[in-house]
Design a protein around this motif. Structure first.
Motif, PDB file in Angstrom:
ATOM      1  N   ARG A 173       0.627  -1.336   0.097  1.00  0.00           N
ATOM      2  CA  ARG A 173      -0.244   0.106   0.139  1.00  0.00           C
ATOM      3  C   ARG A 173       0.928   1.418  -0.187  1.00  0.00           C
ATOM      4  N   ASN A 174       2.211   1.145   0.936  1.00  0.00           N
ATOM      5  CA  ASN A 174       3.004   2.419   0.724  1.00  0.00           C
ATOM      6  C   ASN A 174       3.376   2.459  -0.828  1.00  0.00           C
ATOM      7  N   ALA A 204       3.002  11.230   1.108  1.00  0.00           N
ATOM      8  CA  ALA A 204       3.140  10.013   1.860  1.00  0.00           C
ATOM      9  C   ALA A 204       4.169  10.267   2.945  1.00  0.00           C
ATOM     10  N   TYR A 263       1.831   2.202  -3.500  1.00  0.00           N
ATOM     11  CA  TYR A 263       0.839   2.964  -4.208  1.00  0.00           C
ATOM     12  C   TYR A 263       0.856   4.643  -3.687  1.00  0.00           C
ATOM     13  N   ALA A 264       0.882   4.460  -2.312  1.00  0.00           N
ATOM     14  CA  ALA A 264       0.558   5.834  -1.912  1.00  0.00           C
ATOM     15  C   ALA A 264       1.829   6.856  -2.500  1.00  0.00           C
ATOM     16  N   GLY A 298       3.569   6.328  -5.039  1.00  0.00           N
ATOM     17  CA  GLY A 298       3.234   6.603  -6.451  1.00  0.00           C
ATOM     18  C   GLY A 298       2.249   7.917  -6.690  1.00  0.00           C
ATOM     19  N   GLY A 299       1.279   8.039  -5.657  1.00  0.00           N
ATOM     20  CA  GLY A 299      -0.023   9.004  -5.767  1.00  0.00           C
ATOM     21  C   GLY A 299       0.724  10.167  -5.247  1.00  0.00           C
ATOM     22  N   ASN A 300       1.505  10.391  -4.374  1.00  0.00           N
ATOM     23  CA  ASN A 300       1.924  11.670  -4.001  1.00  0.00           C
ATOM     24  C   ASN A 300       2.980  11.518  -2.862  1.00  0.00           C
TER      25      ASN A 300
END
Lengths: 513, 329
Positions: B200-201, B212, B203-204, B206-208
């Motif tokens: 999950r980290n 994060a 993805y986080a 990669g999102g911002n």
């Protein structure tokens, strides 16, 4: 407020960055069950104090005592584990993840070592219900408005049994209804015994919710007061540290005279300009020396109008003429060549290049206008930059430090200076005073008046009606991506009337100072 | 994986927006398979699909590692060289008489170690992943020729049995052990991404990444971890390749990193990070494999047509990602 032991005591805090003394010997205390407003102009050190508290920055000297124990957090995670949670002005969540995940990531409920999605969603729903927020916890955060994202950020912050909740300008992008909802949540949390540190630029909001106020100025402590003992005027004086003559002079000024301006060819004349999915057809004229205010709610299409007039978006239909000659703006370069400048609303994303120095940022647009083959001589650069750093009182007055080290209001001034030195004939200012303090706000307003007196046309976009009315000759009102009304700013026009125009139908007005 | 409610269109069929790229890849794969079946009689034989898996199992494993890296918004250019280096090291150690039981762990450690080092460089010195892994790519490729200037054959018993063992049904259709290994890797990776904090980290970040960091997630550790994972996957890929070719060659898998990136992107993972699935990567690899098979079946087309088609597809998929707007701020 009964005198109990403070949950948080910060003593003698100092912090310096290269070229900037951000905090100098600052004391701060916070009691359980109170809302404590931290006030100060941009660059006064509010954000730094918060970042020092939550461990984003280390401190050079001083002590932080939380519930009787000295602490020095090494990061926001440690801080929130220690009971200090922060919600920042810009929503610092991951828009690609679901609402539930944004609340729990980093401390997801787990079963047999695996993330327990079911439990996470249940707990997220329960938490959001407590905050009276009815949204789908499985949807990506990106599908909700900024206001909802802010509430989700608060939900994330309070989930960890927070003793101290830090809200760093949470209201700067919320409308009145949303602010009321936020305040309800803040009161609820305060009554549960949580200490809330609240940073805002809206004085009304301070007096609406805060029990106690601490004022900072230039990185130093001015004092700690109860809300009852400090008047609004007194607060502003403490914040800017000088008499309010600048502000008062602006307030006393009669409505701007403009009769003389309604002659000759307008500098810019838009007829039935539109862009599908962005703005409905609108017509607008702007004369040289005229300030046209563009009022309307967030998302009503104000920025979209500005982007069309600057060529950042291309119009599908309609005609545009500059100086009486028909033209098509394909891109910003074309607009700049026609003498149009645009100060973006979103300075962090679209305007400022954080790594470059103040000088380099200011020179950027001028250099671009000249083309890269004709560099601006260093001496000329220094002259120009010095002039505008002084004129706009950019602080710190050192043009060689990276812009990223400046506060928000000062970054805004740098952006303004960048356009001013290109001597545009039309300057579009999109929310130039959002999120900046009273002093800087007055300076920018004063500057707009001076510029238009000097013959520059200005399109002034702001959610604060008082400000629009004070500066504009003419006010165009946007609603639902349509220009609904154009009012000449004479004695008959006041904020109530504009508010009615905006609201006729539905909608709420955004909080204004 | 979370279901999402962000849908396009209204009506009974709700199509989650972020699943569109993967679904598009799936549709493309089915269409291409359909074309093959309708054009060539032998194409409908299930062994054709199995052969695609056999020929691309090492590519799949490496692409899974790359998926982790790209999900954080990074890139790993070293994978092709690490694959070759792992195969070279194995071949060379086996040639010197080391037993397979000793060679395997050594070969499997080199890739993750290099990945770990590159991750550290990227994180601690704030170096662009492109440059850091480019350095890793040259280093690993250089090590290949340092070990031997020419190809080294492998005659070890374990290797040959892994190479030749067929797992099949009574009618004679079969897959190799490498395919099984590849799918184990896929399963572990999919679980890691969906059900662990590390995943999950990823993805986080990669999102911002900035968010994060402020949310207190272990950004540095996670970034180092994804390059280590990519290194490990490359090492496994290298072993599978050496099973497949029964040799180690200094110039094998040149340019493979680009095929891998293409597969991941065609599989629907967004290059800026934060969105994508391992399942998509499996589809992406299969698309590349089926294109190759189609061109082989045709017989008259030059194999370079594979590259041309991949180029066109890659372009189309990047445009698709842009159009459906998976660009979270």
């Amino acid at each position: 407020m009964t005198e109990r032991h403070p949950v948080l005591t910060m003593t003698g805090i100092s912090k310096a960055f290269p070229g900037v003394r951000a905090l100098h010997d600052v004391d701060f205390r916070l009691f359980p069950g109170e809302v404590h407003a931290l006030m100060g102009e941009n660059g006064a050190g509010k954000s730094t104090l918060i970042k020092v508290l939550t461990g984003v920055y280390g401190i050079d000297s001083g002590t932080i005592i939380l519930s009787g124990e000295p602490v020095s957090f090494r990061g926001p995670m440690q801080a929130s584990a220690g009971g200090v949670s922060t919600v920042y002005q810009e929503v610092n969540l991951c828009a690609n993840l679901s609402v539930a995940e944004n609340i729990f990531i980093g401390r997801e409920p787990r079963r047999f070592g695996a993330v327990w999605w079911g439990e996470m969603r249940r707990r997220a729903r329960a938490l959001l219900t407590r905050l009276d927020l009815d949204i789908d916890v499985n949807a990506p955060l990106a599908s909700y408005s900024l206001a909802v994202q802010q509430m989700v950020a608060i939900a994330r912050a309070i989930d960890v049994q927070a003793r101290v909740l830090v809200l760093d300008e949470p209201t700067s992008s919320l409308d009145t209804g949303e602010v009321a909802q936020l305040f309800r949540i803040m009161r609820q949390l305060r009554d549960e015994g949580i200490a809330i540190l609240f940073v805002t630029h809206f004085l009304d909001q301070v007096y609406g919710i805060a029990d106690r106020i601490t004022v900072l100025r230039n990185g130093s402590l001015v004092g700690e007061y109860t809300t009852a003992e400090l008047s609004q005027l007194g607060l502003v004086e403490k914040m800017i540290g000088k008499e309010l003559d600048v502000l008062e002079r602006l307030d006393e000024q009669p409505k701007r005279e403009l009769a003389v301006l309604e002659r000759g060819t307008p500098f810019l004349d838009a007829r039935e300009l539109s862009r599908k999915g962005s703005v409905a057809p609108f017509s607008l004229t702007i004369h040289a020396g005229e300030v046209v205010g563009l009022a309307g709610l967030l998302g009503s299409g104000r920025t979209e109008v500005a982007r069309l007039l600057f060529g950042a978006d291309r119009a599908d239909h309609g005609d545009l003429s500059v100086d009486g000659r028909g033209t098509t703006l394909r891109n910003p370069v074309g607009a700049i060549a026609q003498g149009i400048g645009f100060c973006s609303e979103n300075r962090r994303l679209e305007g400022i290049v954080g790594e470059l120095t103040v000088r380099e940022n200011i020179i950027l647009a001028l250099q671009a206008a000249r083309g890269w083959l004709r560099p601006v001589a260093r001496r000329r650069q220094d002259e120009l930059v010095d002039k505008y750093v002084k004129a706009l009182s950019i602080r710190p007055a050192n043009p060689e430090i990276p812009v990223a080290n400046l506060s928000g209001g000062n970054q805004q001034k740098v952006l303004l200076a960048r356009w001013l030195i290109t001597e545009p004939r039309l300057l579009i200012l999109d929310e130039p005073t959002r999120g900046i303090d009273v002093g800087a706000k007055a300076e920018i307003q004063k500057l707009v008046v001076e510029l238009s007196d000097g013959g520059m046309a200005v399109l002034f976009i702001s959610a604060e009606l008082e400000e629009v009315l004070r500066l504009s000759h003419k006010v165009a009102v946007m609603r639902d991506r349509t220009l609904v009304s154009e009012l000449t700013n004479d004695e008959s026009v006041d904020s109530d009337r504009i508010m009615q125009t905006i609201a006729s139908g539905a909608g709420e007005e955004r909080a204004t100072t | 994986m979370t279901a999402t409610q962000l849908t396009i269109g209204r009506g009974p069929v709700r199509l989650p927006r972020r699943h569109i790229p993967v679904l598009a890849t799936l549709a493309l794969l089915l269409v291409m398979y359909g074309i093959g079946v309708s054009q060539y009689q032998a194409f409908s034989n299930i062994q054709v699909v199995f052969n695609v898996l056999i020929d691309n199992s090492f590519l799949l494993v490496v692409a899974v590692g790359m998926t982790f890296v790209i999900l954080t918004g990074g890139i790993d250019l070293s994978v092709g060289s690490v694959v070759a280096m792992t195969a070279m090291v194995s071949a060379s150690l086996l040639e010197r008489g080391l037993p397979a039981g000793a060679v395997l762990p050594i070969a499997l450690l080199i890739g993750p170690m290099l990945g770990f080092l590159m991750g550290c460089v990227i994180h601690f010195f704030d170096i662009q992943p492109f440059i850091a892994t480019l350095a890793g790519m040259f280093f690993a490729r250089g090590m290949c020729t340092f070990i031997s200037g020419s190809s080294i054959p492998i005659s070890d018993g374990f290797w040959t049995s892994m190479s030749q063992t067929r797992i099949g049904d009574p009618r004679g259709n079969f897959v190799s052990i490498s395919v099984v290994i590849a799918f184990v890797v896929v399963a572990v990776a999919a679980y890691t991404l969906a059900y662990t904090r590390l995943g999950r980290n990823v993805y986080a970040i990669g999102g911002n990444q900035q968010s994060a960091l402020l949310m207190g997630l272990p950004v540095g550790r996670t970034k180092i971890a994804v390059y280590t994972i990519s290194g490990l996957c490359s090492a496994i890929g290298g072993i599978l390749l050496s099973f497949y070719t029964l040799s180690g060659a200094p110039l094998i898998a040149v340019g493979m990193e680009l095929d891998v990136i293409a597969a991941v992107v065609i599989g629907g993972t967004v290059l800026t990070g934060g969105s994508g699935y391992v399942f998509g990567t499996v589809l992406g690899v299969l698309v590349l494999g089926v294109i190759q098979t189609l061109i082989t079946f045709d017989g008259s087309l030059n194999s370079w047509w594979t590259k041309i088609v991949i180029g066109g597809l890659l372009f189309a998929f990047i445009l698709l990602q842009r159009l459906i707007g998976i660009r979270y701020k």
